[in-house]
Design an enzyme around this catalytic site. Structure first.
Site, PDB file in Angstrom:
ATOM      1  N   LYS A 160       0.865  -1.178   0.000  1.00 32.63           N
ATOM      2  CA  LYS A 160       0.000   0.000   0.000  1.00 32.63           C
ATOM      3  C   LYS A 160       0.903   1.229   0.000  1.00 32.63           C
ATOM      4  CE  LYS A 160      -3.572   2.438   2.501  1.00 32.63           C
ATOM      5  NZ  LYS A 160      -4.587   2.388   3.562  1.00 32.63           N
TER       6      LYS A 160
ATOM      7  N   LYS B 252      -2.169  -1.549  -3.822  1.00 31.20           N
ATOM      8  CA  LYS B 252      -3.021  -0.371  -3.782  1.00 31.20           C
ATOM      9  C   LYS B 252      -2.195   0.892  -3.841  1.00 31.20           C
ATOM     10  CE  LYS B 252      -6.034   1.865  -0.471  1.00 31.20           C
ATOM     11  NZ  LYS B 252      -6.584   1.805   0.850  1.00 31.20           N
TER      12      LYS B 252
HETATM   13  C1  PBG Z   1      -7.082   3.684   5.563  1.00 32.56           C
HETATM   14  C2  PBG Z   1      -7.530   3.370   4.193  1.00 32.56           C
HETATM   15  C3  PBG Z   1      -7.407   4.233   3.113  1.00 32.56           C
HETATM   16  C4  PBG Z   1      -8.019   3.611   2.038  1.00 32.56           C
HETATM   17  C5  PBG Z   1      -8.481   2.355   2.474  1.00 32.56           C
HETATM   18  N1  PBG Z   1      -8.157   2.223   3.823  1.00 32.56           N
HETATM   19  C6  PBG Z   1      -6.858   5.602   3.024  1.00 32.56           C
HETATM   20  C7  PBG Z   1      -5.574   5.931   3.674  1.00 32.56           C
HETATM   21  O1  PBG Z   1      -4.689   5.090   3.840  1.00 32.56           O
HETATM   22  O2  PBG Z   1      -5.430   7.094   4.058  1.00 32.56           O
HETATM   23  C8  PBG Z   1      -8.133   4.228   0.686  1.00 32.56           C
HETATM   24  C9  PBG Z   1      -9.161   3.689  -0.220  1.00 32.56           C
HETATM   25  C10 PBG Z   1      -9.473   4.579  -1.362  1.00 32.56           C
HETATM   26  O3  PBG Z   1      -8.865   5.638  -1.584  1.00 32.56           O
HETATM   27  O4  PBG Z   1     -10.392   4.199  -2.101  1.00 32.56           O
HETATM   28  N2  PBG Z   1      -6.596   2.684   6.344  1.00 32.56           N
END
Ligand code: PBG
Length: 325
Positions: A198, A251
């Protein structure tokens, strides 16, 4: 291999059916994971301004949405809870509430649609007064203590009936700790979909609007990955696989297709790609201006995930795609 003129690529592109026969990849409705936002209250279906067509649902309206998703044959939902500021702290208190919004939502969907695979977001940011994914102390995100807390959160979701927990926090070692605690508590059938690679991405902006979860200070670069790195993603994925993750996720999606491919080639569990909120917003915005066709753009992007090696795709287009497929 023969050369031109004996070999002609266009022969297999002549008609729709020929192109279909020669298609190397397809998007199937069973590949889709539908993210779903829940909020406290009743009678609420609030559109997220930066995500046209995507809503936060209160529990009473959540079921109708779950029903639509399940009628479209989408196999799974990924639940996110919006927590009011009054319930946020630096200890994840509300995240562990057995009667919290997430836990209630899981129970409700499970009772009514037992066949729908429920995945839950496991991270502290929606519950954190600092908007960070872990516990904050002296401006730092404390790793091991956060991972312990996330494991308790995972157990709480499993108790409510979640089929899989999806840790999106990027703390080191959290898959092993979550797995261990789930086993100890007897939840050996509860799966883990790990956000393994991520990235610290600007494409989460609209999601943070949806959950009001933007970090209150700094950014997430000390735990989410540097977009410059590819090999590191494979290392993270291999660690999560070894620690017991059942599905690995990359992601965001489109800017990281090379990472999806590299991870897919390195592991032996299903790989998911998350087509994130900012990617959805870009397509919707351009389509709204009449600059691209929404459906065509959606299908082309979803197909690109399959070509890159994704087995599963989490996308805000899940319902629209399912309708077309
Ligand atoms: C937070 C989380 C995020 C997303 C999923 N879980 C955002 C972040 O890390 O700030 C993003 C999902 C998206 O942008 O569709 N744990």
């Amino acid at each position: 291999m023969t050369d031109f003129p004996y070999s002609r690529g266009r022969r297999l592109r002549r008609s729709h059916n020929l192109r279909e026969m020669a298609a190397e990849n397809r998007v199937n409705v069973k590949d889709l994971i539908a993210p779903l936002f829940v909020t406290e209250g009743s009678g609420l279906k609030e559109e997220i301004p930066s995500m046209p067509g995507i809503f936060r649902y209160s529990e009473d309206l959540l079921l109708r949405e779950a029903e639509e998703i399940s009628k479209l044959n989408i196999p799974s939902v990924l639940l996110f809870a919006k927590v009011p500021d009054s319930k946020k702290d630096n200890a994840g208190t509300e995240a562990l509430n057995p009667d919290g919004l997430m836990q209630r939502s899981v129970r409700l969907i499970k009772e009514n649609f037992p066949e729908l695979v429920i995945m839950t977001d496991v991270a502290l940011d929606p519950y954190s007064s600092y908007g960070h994914d872990g516990i904050v102390r002296n401006g730092e995100i404390i790793n091991d203590e956060s991972a312990e807390l996330l494991a308790k959160m995972a157990v709480s979701h499993a108790e409510a009936g979640a089929d899989m927990v999806a840790p999106s926090d990027m703390m080191d070692g959290r898959i092993a700790i979550i797995r261990e605690v789930l086993e100890e508590e007897g939840f050996y059938e509860t799966g883990i979909m790990a956000y393994s690679a991520k990235y610290a991405s600007c494409f989460y902006g609209p999601f943070r609007d949806a959950l009001d979860s933007a970090p209150g200070f700094g950014d997430k670069k000390t735990y989410q990955m540097n977009p410059a790195n590819g090999s590191e993603a494979v290392r993270e994925a291999l660690m999560d696989e070894k620690e017991g993750a059942d599905i690995l996720m990359v992601k965001p999606g489109l800017p990281y297709l090379d990472v999806v491919r590299a991870v897919k080639d390195a592991v032996n569990v299903p790989v998911a790609a998350y087509h994130v909120s900012g990617e959805y917003a870009m397509i919707m915005a351009a389509a709204e201006k009449g600059w691209i066709d929404e459906s065509d753009a959606m299908m082309e992007v979803l197909l690109s995930f399959k070509r890159a090696g994704a087995d599963l795709i989490a996308t805000y287009f899940a319902k629209k795609a399912a309708q077309l497929l």
